[in-house]
Write an enzyme that holds these catalytic residues in place. Sequence first.
Site, PDB file in Angstrom:
ATOM      1  N   LYS A  54       0.016  -2.869  16.241  1.00  0.00           N
ATOM      2  CA  LYS A  54      -0.345  -1.685  15.453  1.00  0.00           C
ATOM      3  C   LYS A  54      -1.358  -0.838  16.221  1.00  0.00           C
ATOM      4  CE  LYS A  54       0.614  -3.985  11.056  1.00  0.00           C
ATOM      5  NZ  LYS A  54       0.109  -4.722   9.882  1.00  0.00           N
ATOM      6  N   GLN A  98      -5.404  -6.958   7.353  1.00  0.00           N
ATOM      7  CA  GLN A  98      -4.196  -7.720   7.666  1.00  0.00           C
ATOM      8  C   GLN A  98      -4.086  -8.942   6.747  1.00  0.00           C
ATOM      9  OE1 GLN A  98      -1.794  -6.771   9.783  1.00  0.00           O
ATOM     10  NE2 GLN A  98      -0.565  -8.600   9.469  1.00  0.00           N
ATOM     11  N   ASP A 121      -1.786   1.060   3.672  1.00  0.00           N
ATOM     12  CA  ASP A 121      -0.746   0.069   3.362  1.00  0.00           C
ATOM     13  C   ASP A 121      -0.043   0.405   2.045  1.00  0.00           C
ATOM     14  OD1 ASP A 121      -0.227  -2.067   5.178  1.00  0.00           O
ATOM     15  OD2 ASP A 121      -2.243  -2.854   4.825  1.00  0.00           O
TER      16      ASP A 121
HETATM   17  N1  GUN Z   1       1.011  -8.878   6.649  1.00  0.00           N
HETATM   18  C1  GUN Z   1       2.378  -8.846   6.707  1.00  0.00           C
HETATM   19  N2  GUN Z   1       2.830  -7.596   6.491  1.00  0.00           N
HETATM   20  C2  GUN Z   1       1.742  -6.814   6.285  1.00  0.00           C
HETATM   21  C3  GUN Z   1       1.580  -5.434   6.031  1.00  0.00           C
HETATM   22  O1  GUN Z   1       2.533  -4.645   5.912  1.00  0.00           O
HETATM   23  N3  GUN Z   1       0.294  -5.012   5.887  1.00  0.00           N
HETATM   24  C4  GUN Z   1      -0.768  -5.858   5.993  1.00  0.00           C
HETATM   25  N4  GUN Z   1      -1.998  -5.345   5.818  1.00  0.00           N
HETATM   26  N5  GUN Z   1      -0.650  -7.150   6.235  1.00  0.00           N
HETATM   27  C5  GUN Z   1       0.601  -7.618   6.388  1.00  0.00           C
END
Ligand code: GUN
Length: 289
Positions: A54, A98, A121
């Site tokens: 990311k 995350q 998110d």
């Molecule tokens: N863990 C797995 N997928 C995601 C996501 O889309 N966002 C976040 N913050 N954590 C994740």
Amino acid sequence: MAAEIIDGKAIAAGLRERIGRETSAFVEQTGVTPHLAAVLVGDDPASAVYVRNKQRACEKAGIKSTLHRLDAATSQSELLLLVTRLNEDSDVHGILVQLPLPSQIDETAVLDAVSPLKDVDCFHPENVGLLSQGRPRFQPCTPAGCQHLLAESAVQTEGAHVVVLGRSEIVGKPMALLMVQKGKAANATVSICHSRTRDLPNVTRQADILIAALGRPEFVTGEMVKDGVVVIDVGINRTEDGKLVGDVEFTSVAAKASAITPVPGGVGPMTIAMLLQNTLTAARLQTSG
Ligand code: GUN
């Protein structure tokens, strides 16, 4: 029928390029650089890889990113303190915590604490509410990525029966919301299936579009789908011999499908592209003029 392979990597690359151009225009107009703060608690290797990917994507698109790494033993109040500090930092436009978080931390309490204007998110109840009313502030990243794949592959969704496997807050539920909405690549008739669904294969065989997000390796087999189905596989599972597989048994399902996403290289790259889009949206929302 040979299934079309939906190339998420290429579609995401095009999207990221567009977001990069929009970001540089935004920086030129406002003097503000969009900034994503990522929070990683603990040392789960898969989460560390996701966060690194990311951050790299942010850099390439001209979006600033900072990583806040916290120890696996971090308490909930310590994490909430960091979230509050990031909420109050006017240089930070987007906050990504995350998941999963270590077991001593109440995930909902932390996600609810993120400012709704920085919630890239789209997990905050205010943003989920706006989404469910058809007036989204942010796009839920993975579901919006799936929808974009359908749009880019010119899949007819209007009136189609979309069957979503999985009812998670991150994918299944928001996926169904996006597909049932009025609008482009939507207007579908949607069924959400889960572990208590009766006679699941009978439902999946009715799908014109099947979106698998249940987190079970190669769960969907060729006998569970009809000829010509379009399949979007959200799953990423590592088998015992280290291979990455989706929630769909690729070979048997691809033999019947008209189009299908691969794993890896399908939905995964789209999630990141949508996160960049949301970070730019967040910067726009927080920048006057
Ligand atoms: N863990 C797995 N997928 C995601 C996501 O889309 N966002 C976040 N913050 N954590 C994740």
